[in-house]
Design an enzyme around this catalytic site. Structure first.
Site, PDB file in Angstrom:
ATOM      1  N   GLY A 114       1.090  -1.147  -0.008  1.00  0.00           N
ATOM      2  CA  GLY A 114      -0.116  -0.032   0.073  1.00  0.00           C
ATOM      3  C   GLY A 114       0.824   1.074   0.043  1.00  0.00           C
ATOM      4  N   GLY A 143      -0.312   4.489   0.222  1.00  0.00           N
ATOM      5  CA  GLY A 143      -1.212   5.437   0.679  1.00  0.00           C
ATOM      6  C   GLY A 143      -0.269   6.304   1.809  1.00  0.00           C
ATOM      7  N   PHE A 144      -1.058   6.951   2.710  1.00  0.00           N
ATOM      8  CA  PHE A 144      -0.513   7.834   3.710  1.00  0.00           C
ATOM      9  C   PHE A 144       0.584   6.974   4.564  1.00  0.00           C
ATOM     10  CE2 PHE A 144      -3.917  10.562   2.771  1.00  0.00           C
ATOM     11  CZ  PHE A 144      -3.258  11.856   2.385  1.00  0.00           C
ATOM     12  N   VAL A 196      -1.773  -7.329  -4.072  1.00  0.00           N
ATOM     13  CA  VAL A 196      -1.609  -8.404  -3.091  1.00  0.00           C
ATOM     14  C   VAL A 196      -3.073  -9.046  -2.667  1.00  0.00           C
ATOM     15  CG1 VAL A 196      -0.740  -9.098  -0.837  1.00  0.00           C
ATOM     16  CG2 VAL A 196       0.587  -7.642  -2.201  1.00  0.00           C
ATOM     17  N   GLU A 200     -18.668  17.933   2.563  1.00  0.00           N
ATOM     18  CA  GLU A 200     -18.059  18.374   1.100  1.00  0.00           C
ATOM     19  C   GLU A 200     -18.757  18.496  -0.140  1.00  0.00           C
ATOM     20  OE1 GLU A 200     -13.710  18.337   3.852  1.00  0.00           O
ATOM     21  OE2 GLU A 200     -14.246  16.800   2.391  1.00  0.00           O
ATOM     22  N   ASP A 260      -5.943   2.640   7.744  1.00  0.00           N
ATOM     23  CA  ASP A 260      -7.553   2.288   7.530  1.00  0.00           C
ATOM     24  C   ASP A 260      -7.607   0.759   7.888  1.00  0.00           C
ATOM     25  OD1 ASP A 260      -8.098   5.091   7.493  1.00  0.00           O
ATOM     26  OD2 ASP A 260      -8.545   4.621   5.348  1.00  0.00           O
ATOM     27  N   ALA A 289      -6.130  10.739   7.545  1.00  0.00           N
ATOM     28  CA  ALA A 289      -4.830  10.636   7.139  1.00  0.00           C
ATOM     29  C   ALA A 289      -3.447  10.911   8.374  1.00  0.00           C
ATOM     30  CB  ALA A 289      -4.694  11.873   5.955  1.00  0.00           C
TER      31      ALA A 289
END
Length: 431
Positions: free
Chosen positions: A13, A15-16, A81, A173, A302, A318
């Site tokens: 991953g 991501g962050f 994966v 938003e 997450d 995040a």
């Protein structure tokens, strides 16, 4: 630690959590393989801006290879994966190949959760990836085009009816931005419809929107949404969604465009670890973010479930993912050098931010509570600061500046054939 003088760390991953762990280990004596099914890191907090045509894809995403081009201990691999073999210490990819590891970080994120109604997905898309954002943008813009061409008043009204299910930050938003597009961006552009007549509804099953914020800020957010023209519906869950609209209690509401922002579920990769999971499918990690019985496996972002001292789980945001990635890097570095492990992971809550629309936002940082214009400037500065890469910051700032003064949205282009309802969307140019 294994006897191999250069241990192999696999990070699943980009991501962050995964990227922050990778970059924090730039000088560590490791071979690192970063595996992601997409070739880019995505700044997810601004994904709704791509969906609503405020920004283009490259403004909030950067290729992983480019980000890590100067980190020579990293090999970036494009792949998905699909399972993890703890006994053999290897990850299996979708192309039937595998990668062995000495240490493993699983940070594969989350996906949409429809609470047992996966059949709603085709009529109420969610927002997690750039593909999702481009599909949603197409769906939103085509709704106005369909309404323009429709002669039947009821069908026209249904095309001009938009619903966002879920009153969290993403839902708020999206709803606020949709109202702005209808009332300002599209003004005077159509001849047979008035875009300002569009109905934008925000549907939240709970008693209030933005439930993670204090009650006073939640109320101010609702008031700001209503000033923008959003109809906020709380206290009743949606019990059905189809291509014609949604069912709210005993009432069917015609709406040809429904967006799902109500829930997330952990990546299914967590189940292949065969360890305890929470109700959302997240891995219940130990305080050092390792898997019980397997100290060589870390889980972050997450996908990780960890209770804080106050009894609440670490939120799936995040900042938490970044902190987890950095903590894992500290733990690995300590092991490599034979030093004591760092203290257990503790999430440093940096506050909550949510924007409602132009010059409207709410901010909760410690004892500081802001709303309105000042909160909006705070939100803008924070998001520009945390974007990766100078180009991204500059482009986003310029686009927001133009949008602020003109109400225009630079990426309002419908990709793909408008005559096919779910034709795959072509990627946006990076030029």
């Amino acid at each position: 630690m294994p006897h191999d003088p250069v241990p192999h760390l696999v990070i699943v991953g980009g991501g962050f959590a995964g990227l922050w762990a990778t970059r924090a280990l730039a000088n560590a004596p490791l071979r690192i393989t970063l595996i992601d099914r997409r070739n880019h890191h995505l700044f997810q907090p601004l994904l709704y801006q791509v969906a609503t045509a405020g920004l283009s894809s490259p403004d909030i995403a950067a290729p992983l290879r480019h980000i890590l081009r100067r980190q020579h201990n990293v090999d970036v691999r494009l792949g998905e994966v699909v399972s993890i073999d703890k006994q053999q210490r290897r990850v299996l990819l979708g192309d039937a190949t595998y990668v062995d590891y000495d240490l493993l970080v699983v940070a594969s994120g989350a996906t949409h959760a429809y609470f047992g109604h996966d059949e709603w997905a085709k009529d109420a898309p969610g927002l997690k990836t750039l593909d999702d954002a481009l599909l949603l943008r197409r769906k939103l813009l085509l709704a106005f085009e369909r309404a323009e061409a429709e002669s039947d008043p009821d069908k026209k009204a249904a095309w001009l009816s938009f619903a966002v299910v879920g009153g969290g930050p993403t839902g708020v938003e999206l709803a606020g931005t949709l109202a702005e597009i209808a009332r300002h961006t599209l003004k005077n552009e159509f001849r047979h419809i008035d875009p300002a007549s569009a109905k934008v509804r925000l549907v939240e099953a709970g008693p209030r929107v933005l439930s993670s914020f204090p009650d006073t800020l939640s109320l101010k957010a609702r008031q700001q949404l209503e000033r923008l023209g959003v109809e906020v519906l709380t206290g009743t869950p949606v019990n059905n969604i189809d291509a014609q609209g949604f069912q709210l209690g005993d009432t069917f509401v015609p709406a040809r465009t429904v967006v799902w922002a109500a829930g997330v579920a952990a990546s299914p990769l967590g189940r292949t670890l065969e360890v305890p999971l929470d109700r959302a499918g997240r891995v219940q990690v130990l305080p050092d973010l390792t898997v019980p019985g397997h100290p060589e496996i870390f889980v972050a972002g997450d996908l990780a479930s960890l209770m804080q001292d106050d009894g609440r789980p670490v939120p799936g945001v995040a900042p938490a993912a970044k902190q987890m990635g950095a903590h894992i890097a500290d733990s690995i570095r300590a092991r490599l050098h034979g030093k004591p492990a760092p203290p257990p992971f503790r999430y440093n809550d940096q506050g909550n931010l949510a924007t409602i629309g132009r010059m409207a936002a709410i901010v909760h940082v410690g004892k500081l509570q802001l709303s309105g214009l000042l909160a909006w400037w705070f939100w803008l500065a924070a998001h520009v600061f945390f974007l990766i890469g100078f180009r991204n910051r500059l482009v986003v700032l310029l686009n927001w500046g133009v949008a602020y003064w003109s109400y225009q949205r630079s990426a309002r282009i419908i990709l793909g054939s408008p005559y096919e309802s779910r034709k795959p969307v072509a990627p946006e140019s990076t030029q």
